[in-house]
Design an enzyme around this catalytic site. Structure first.
Site, PDB file in Angstrom:
ATOM      1  CB  ILE A 477      38.311  66.863 -15.879  1.00 24.67           C
ATOM      2  CG1 ILE A 477      39.133  67.307 -17.095  1.00 24.67           C
ATOM      3  CG2 ILE A 477      39.107  65.921 -14.997  1.00 24.67           C
ATOM      4  CD1 ILE A 477      40.156  68.377 -16.813  1.00 24.67           C
ATOM      5  CG  ASP A 478      33.997  66.604 -11.059  1.00 21.87           C
ATOM      6  OD1 ASP A 478      34.533  65.584 -10.601  1.00 21.87           O
ATOM      7  OD2 ASP A 478      33.397  67.422 -10.350  1.00 21.87           O
TER       8      ASP A 478
END
Length: 741
Positions: A477-478
């Site tokens: 996600i990052d």
């Protein structure tokens, strides 16, 4: 000890130092000349027998059929087999200098010149294919375990052993110990593993540096006090008993996702490691030990001191008793069930091997997967094994002095998106060839197939980016948030393609939001309280709960996409505001620590419409001002993860100074004294070539337990901060396509 080209893509995997299928060597260094204290000298080239392969070995048809190419085989090429080094510093600078932005009106000349130098330095570091990659430095356990793996498989050769030992010796401190981060305290397990590796390399136990190490190990509890992973490595050679290790049954793979302690309750990095270790734990292999390690026990006559049991009414006591029950179950486990479990584990492992042979793009799962499959009958010439071992060779970085450092992971996607953001925020025009090349490469790395994340989010359409060259099973996600932020800064010649990739990434990130409104790194709602309680899990964080830094990056990305008013974005903002510490900081999960968390959250909040005068922002500003060092910089030691009194305290570093400045600039403090002093610190500590030096570890794998020095952090974040100081905060470019499904 410094890399050949700081922050470059040089030599990670350039050339394989061992060959799968080669016959087991004798003790490393046995035929080499001896030096002072009897240490082995450089390997004798004439004694090398040349490469040998396992090509003559037969590959069972049944096994070959089980490793059909993944559905997207050939879609992504990734890095070349041996990474190409970038041009020498200064190459192409004359042409690049003409592309630099003009100084802003009224901007300090010395800041502009520092920004220009840093821009040119970073442009010089780009690979011709468009990506950036700095060395990812961790600790010597990676190097020690690489040698132990080669010893276990019978492929340890003299040249590799010599180069690895050179690096390990170079990291030893005066007291004989090894730490897990620069300037950190001695660490028992790292010291034990480094000592054993040097014994494999031929260092005699009575050499002064070895005697100091063994004395310190004994004084601090000996092997019995080491972490479980260290004792597993020693058990592979009979230096520790399998009976005195936590039981890890392979039947674990049969637990459905709704049952506590199923494999999907673990973070992806732990999951990938635990599944192969269930096979190793079940088979309990022991290879002949090349020497004894009696000197590492506090009392060699009683190497297994009794472990006191915690009260039954505590979680620790309950899990200790469960482990005892599993040891009993081992003696009575149905053979067919156990075999079926190990076969299922093997299929699970093989199905998750990436196109380049690695597992999840990280070293530990690859090491244990290779061991597990080898124990199940995969010989070293088998395509799965051969690709796995070749991928491990690509984790090696050669130093100028011939030492060989093993990276735990490689960070090209992360480094590339951060480099693109830095260059764009420093005023490089959005259609600059370097940025367009970077966008092309990032677009080619998009992941459009389903991975393990779908267990918690079935039906969610894929789309996103991973951290590494190859890791289609575990996009994160990052990275996805930061890649979107980078792509939005670039004017690509195919905007339809770019917008479509961004839309998929945004949709996937939104779908990965956890129930509490925040985001973890790899999975949604990976918050079970049970995995961390297991006696086996003493090696660091094993779950993936939401964190402030990842949530902040997603919120910032959504705001940049015109979604600040989206209900899901507002839930993330609410979570961030609730997560603020009493002193005004935020905890940093993936960077060290409160400086990183605060440097991530404040820009996200202001981008999403939180006013600089908001009480949460003002508290953050006051905290950052209170922890600024006398030299004008900011720093924070890894010890802040264990001791809150270290929060915001440590030697000034370029990356942490930049994080603090990014928060202060976002909070409207451009003309404040703290910003002035911080910018002056970055300008004053810059090297002539436009880079910064940073021996301190400012990255985090597991808080406290596994620290990282990202060698490109010292380049990209200072440039970002300087650029924002000169040219202002970034905003969505004209012609972008915010919104979407």
């Amino acid at each position: 000890m410094t890399a050949t080209t700081d922050g470059s893509a040089e030599s990670a995997g350039a050339g394989s130092e061992s060959t799968p299928g080669a016959p087991p060597p004798g003790p490393a260094g046995a035929a080499a000349p001896r030096t002072e204290y009897g240490l082995p000298g450089p390997p004798n080239p004439a004694a090398q027998t040349g490469p040998q392969t396992g090509a003559a070995r037969s590959v069972p048809v049944a096994l070959t059929e089980r490793i059909a190419a993944p559905p997207d085989a050939g879609r992504r090429t990734g890095p070349p087999a041996a990474y190409r080094p970038p041009g020498k510093p200064g190459a192409g600078r004359t042409a690049a200098a003409a592309d630099l932005p003009r100084p802003p009106d009224g901007g300090p000349r010395e800041v502009y010149e520092a920004t220009a130098r840093a821009t040119l330095h970073l442009l010089d570091r780009q690979d011709p294919a468009g990506w950036w990659k700095g060395d990812l430095e961790t600790n010597v356990t990676m190097d020690a375990e690489d040698l132990l793996l080669r010893q276990f498989l019978g492929i340890r050769d003299e040249a590799t052993t010599y180069a690895a030992a050179l690096f390990i010796r170079g990291e030893q401190r005066e007291d004989g110990t090894w730490a897990t981060f620069h300037g950190g305290p001695p660490e028992l397990s790292a010291t034990i593993e480094a000592y054993v590796a040097l014994r494999l390399a031929g260092d005699p136990p009575d050499a002064p540096h070895m005697s100091r190490a063994s004395a310190w190990i004994r004084a601090n509890g000996g092997i019995a006090a080491a972490r479980v992973f260290t004792r597993i490595w020693l058990a592979l050679f009979g230096w520790w008993s399998w009976d005195h290790l936590p039981e890890l049954p392979p039947e674990l793979v049969f637990l459905p996702p709704w049952v506590p302690l199923n494999i999907y309750d673990f973070g992806c990095w732990a999951r990938q490691t635990i599944v192969p270790l269930t096979v190793v734990s079940a088979l309990r292999p022991v290879r002949p030990a090349p020497f004894a390690l009696d000197e590492l026990h506090t009392d060699a006559r009683t190497p297994y001191p009794p472990t006191p049991m915690a009260p039954l009414t505590t979680w620790d006591g309950a899990f200790q008793r469960m482990d005892k029950a599993l040891h009993v179950y081992r003696r009575f486990a149905p053979r067919r069930l156990r075999k079926a479990a190990m076969d299922t584990a093997a299929r699970w492992i093989v199905e998750r091997q990436e196109n380049d042979g690695c597992w999840g793009g990280i070293q530990p799962p690859a090491v244990y997967s290779v061991i597990a499959l080898h124990l199940l009958g995969y010989d070293l010439g088998h395509p799965v094994m051969r690709a796995g071992l070749e991928s491990l060779d690509r984790f090696a970085v050669r130093r100028e002095d011939g030492a060989r450092m093993i990276e735990a992971c490689q960070s090209p996607v992360w480094d590339t998106c951060l480099a693109a953001i830095a260059l764009a925020d420093a005023g490089l025009r959005p259609d600059h060839p370097a940025l367009v090349k970077a966008a092309d490469w990032m677009l080619g790395e998009e992941i459009t197939r389903t991975g393990d994340w779908a267990v918690r989010r079935p039906g969610l359409a894929p789309g996103g980016w991973a951290f590494e060259f190859h890791n289609d099973t575990y996009p994160d996600i990052d990275d996805t948030a930061e890649v979107v932020l980078a792509l939005r800064r670039i004017r690509h010649p195919d905007p339809v393609r770019l917008d479509a990739a961004i839309a998929r990434g945004v949709s996937w990130n939104l779908g990965m939001q956890s129930k509490d409104g925040a985001w973890g790194a790899f999975d949604a709602d990976n918050t079970s309280p049970f995995p961390n309680r297991l006696p086996f899990c003493d090696f660091g964080e094993v779950i993936d709960p939401p964190s402030a830094d990842v949530t902040a990056h997603v919120v910032e990305m959504l705001a940049f996409e015109g979604r600040a008013g989206d209900a899901r974005t507002r839930r993330g903002i609410t979570w961030l505001l609730d997560a603020q510490e009493a002193d005004g900081s935020w905890f940093g999960r993936w960077g060290t620590n409160y400086v990183y968390g605060t440097g991530s959250v404040v820009p996200a909040l202001t981008a999403a419409g939180i006013a600089p005068g908001h009480p949460a922002v003002r508290r953050a500003v006051r905290w950052l001002e209170s922890v600024q060092n006398e030299d004008g910089g900011w720093g924070e030691d890894q010890r802040s993860y264990q001791d809150r009194s270290w929060a915001g305290k440590g030697a000034s570093t370029a990356s942490q100074t930049a994080w603090a400045l990014m928060a202060l600039l976002a909070a409207g403090e451009r003309d404040g004294k703290a910003v002035e002093r911080g910018i002056a610190h970055l300008v004053g500590t810059q090297r002539e070539d436009g880079s910064w030096d940073e021996p301190y570890f400012t990255g985090t794998g597991f808080p406290w337990d596994f620290s990282i020095n990202y060698h490109l952090y010292r380049q990209v974040f200072p440039l970002t901060a300087l650029g924002r100081y000169l040219y202002g905060e970034p905003s969505a470019p004209a012609g972008s396509a915010p919104g979407g499904p």
